[in-house]
Write a protein that holds these residues in place. Structure first.
Motif, mmCIF file in Angstrom:
data_model
loop_
_atom_site.group_PDB
_atom_site.id
_atom_site.type_symbol
_atom_site.label_atom_id
_atom_site.label_comp_id
_atom_site.label_asym_id
_atom_site.label_seq_id
_atom_site.Cartn_x
_atom_site.Cartn_y
_atom_site.Cartn_z
ATOM 1 N N LYS A 161 0.831 -1.200 0.000
ATOM 2 C CA LYS A 161 0.000 0.000 0.000
ATOM 3 C C LYS A 161 0.869 1.254 0.000
ATOM 4 C CE LYS A 161 -3.800 -2.250 2.464
ATOM 5 N NZ LYS A 161 -4.586 -2.324 3.714
ATOM 6 N N CYS A 197 -3.054 -3.098 7.885
ATOM 7 C CA CYS A 197 -4.495 -3.313 7.734
ATOM 8 C C CYS A 197 -5.247 -2.002 7.521
ATOM 9 C CB CYS A 197 -5.058 -4.033 8.962
ATOM 10 S SG CYS A 197 -4.439 -5.718 9.155
ATOM 11 N N GLN A 198 -4.584 -0.889 7.748
ATOM 12 C CA GLN A 198 -5.229 0.399 7.536
ATOM 13 C C GLN A 198 -5.506 0.598 6.048
ATOM 14 O OE1 GLN A 198 -6.238 2.473 10.016
ATOM 15 N NE2 GLN A 198 -5.547 0.812 11.372
ATOM 16 N N PRO A 199 -6.646 1.164 5.691
ATOM 17 C CA PRO A 199 -6.986 1.322 4.261
ATOM 18 C C PRO A 199 -6.056 2.309 3.570
ATOM 19 C CG PRO A 199 -8.573 2.478 5.645
ATOM 20 C CD PRO A 199 -7.713 1.681 6.573
ATOM 21 N N GLU A 200 -5.887 2.090 2.297
ATOM 22 C CA GLU A 200 -5.060 2.976 1.483
ATOM 23 C C GLU A 200 -5.851 4.222 1.119
ATOM 24 O OE1 GLU A 200 -1.939 1.835 -1.930
ATOM 25 O OE2 GLU A 200 -4.023 1.691 -2.586
#
Length: 458
Positions: A161, A197-200
């Protein structure tokens, strides 16, 4: 008789005056206390206008980007340079750099107006740009070159990411090679406890679309490119490099004034027989390219860069320079990507395009050639289902078969004789070795035989 006629005229004039005054009589507004309040028509019109403006301001808490086709509904200022920066609020004008990257009118004034604090920084950059480059040193170019934040990709195989660094951070090839989501650095934004795991960022997905490049206001100009030492005789912005980050460009004007001398860069550790680029006023060398011009086959392969080839030239020159700096090992996208140093979301696009350019240069035979020790196919899977027959097992046929095999293509070599080598054949029947065929290799610069010898000694 005359007196009576005069009196009649006076009566007519008096009546017309009364009528005119009656027309101009101000409107009366009835109040609850039955006391009329007079107000002029001009005041009533002004009040109506102020009411409309208040309604417009209440409806326009956010102002859209004026660039036609921009997808940013609510732009956000990336600069945050002025104390009055609009942030994600209202400004009189948004300046567009790309879809997803804007700066407000207040930050524009902060650098552009001579009485503002940021003007000296812009003026200093402008002097450097003008001294080294050829393009116009506009404020948009300054913001793209100095103020946009860098983007870096997570190097974990199961992540990949893209994350945005803070504006003050200078990315390096080392950081780009080792970065992982949530690295504990003072200069990297916190990605939360569950880093990968954090969104892009949603803007990254837009960069992949083909239309995004057409909305780019300024082409990317790389800093600290491996091609910099090779191209000291050219204007940096003509070959895809930033005039503000090219230390070798100080002697450009002297060389431009002479016009006739051929400048060959002396690079430590590089063989003088390997020269990937033509220098100004130079021609007639094999396997060389003009660093400031796209060749015909490149235009056919990448027609989207026909109007502005800057991005393509920047990536192509970086790839060629990286290969000639270390031509004993296979050049991969993973080796090239960390050297793409440019601010903004355009770095995401450059890394994606670089892979296409690298594969094209490999097919063209300008990189990843010779007798390399190839562990993985040099080209992607869509080429692996092809089969090629090579007729003749001479040096050219054998070299072509080897390279095609390195591409991942199935190859069959057909030879009419009972030996390989073609005209390269040594006869020892007289007790001494006599070459019966090819004996002389013409040309030293970029000779494929010289490259094979270089690989042989590795």
């Amino acid at each position: 008789m005359k007196t009576s006629m005069h009196s009649d005229a006076d009566c007519v004039n008096t009546m017309s005056t009364v009528r005119a005054r009656a027309k101009k009589k101000p409107a009366a507004v009835e109040l609850p206390g039955d006391q009329p309040l007079r107000s002029s028509g001009r005041q009533a019109k002004r009040k109506a206008t102020e009411t409309e403006e208040e309604e417009d301001i209440s409806e326009k808490k956010y102002r859209k980007c004026e660039k036609a086709g921009c997808t940013a509904t609510y732009p956000v200022c990336f600069a945050s340079a002025s104390e009055r920066c609009a942030k994600n609020g209202y400004t009189s004008r948004w300046y567009h750099l790309s879809c997803g990257e804007h700066f407000c009118n207040e930050c524009f004034d902060h650098y552009y107006r001579s009485h503002k604090d940021g003007y000296e920084k812009y003026a200093s950059w402008k002097r450097i740009w003008t001294g080294n480059g050829k393009s116009e040193p506009s404020l948009k170019a300054f913001m793209a070159d100095q103020q946009l934040p860098y983007w870096v990709q997570c190097t974990k195989s199961d992540c990949g990411k893209w994350r945005q660094l803070t504006k003050e951070i200078q990315i390096t090839s080392t950081l780009a090679t080792t970065y992982r989501c949530g690295m504990k650095l003072n200069n990297v934004k916190s990605e939360g406890p569950d880093q990968c795991c954090q969104p892009e960022d949603m803007r990254v997905a837009e960069v992949i679309d083909s239309w995004w490049h057409s909305m780019l206001i300024l082409p990317p100009l790389l800093k600290d490119s491996p091609a910099d030492p090779f191209l000291a005789a050219y204007y940096p912005d003509c070959v895809g490099m930033s005039p503000s980050g090219s230390p070798c460009s100080h002697s450009i004007h002297n060389m431009k004034a002479e016009h006739c001398k051929t400048f060959q860069p002396q690079i430590a550790g590089l063989s003088p027989y390997f020269q990937p680029f033509y220098q100004p006023n130079e021609c007639g060398k094999a396997l060389c390219v003009r660093p400031d011009v796209m060749e015909l086959d490149e235009l056919y392969e990448f027609p989207e860069y026909s109007r502005d080839p800057t991005m393509y030239l920047a990536l192509r020159n970086l790839i060629l320079a990286s290969w000639h700096r270390d031509c004993k090992e296979v050049l991969t996208p993973q080796k090239c990507a960390p050297h793409i140093i440019v601010r903004g979301l355009v770095r995401v696009r450059c890394v994606q395009e670089m892979e296409r350019v690298l594969y094209f240069m490999t097919r063209k035979g300008l990189v990843n050639t010779g007798i390399l020790n190839v562990q993985q196919p040099l080209l992607p899977k869509e080429y692996h289902n092809k089969s090629v027959i090579v007729i003749g097992a001479g040096p050219s046929g054998l070299a072509a078969a080897r390279q095609l095999q390195n591409f991942g293509i199935q190859v069959i070599v057909l030879e009419a004789r009972d030996r390989i080598g073609g005209r390269v054949w040594d006869d020892t029947s007289l007790g001494v070795t006599v070459g019966r065929g090819a004996q002389i290799v013409n040309g030293c610069i970029n000779n494929p035989i010289g490259l094979m010898s270089w690989h042989k000694d590795a």
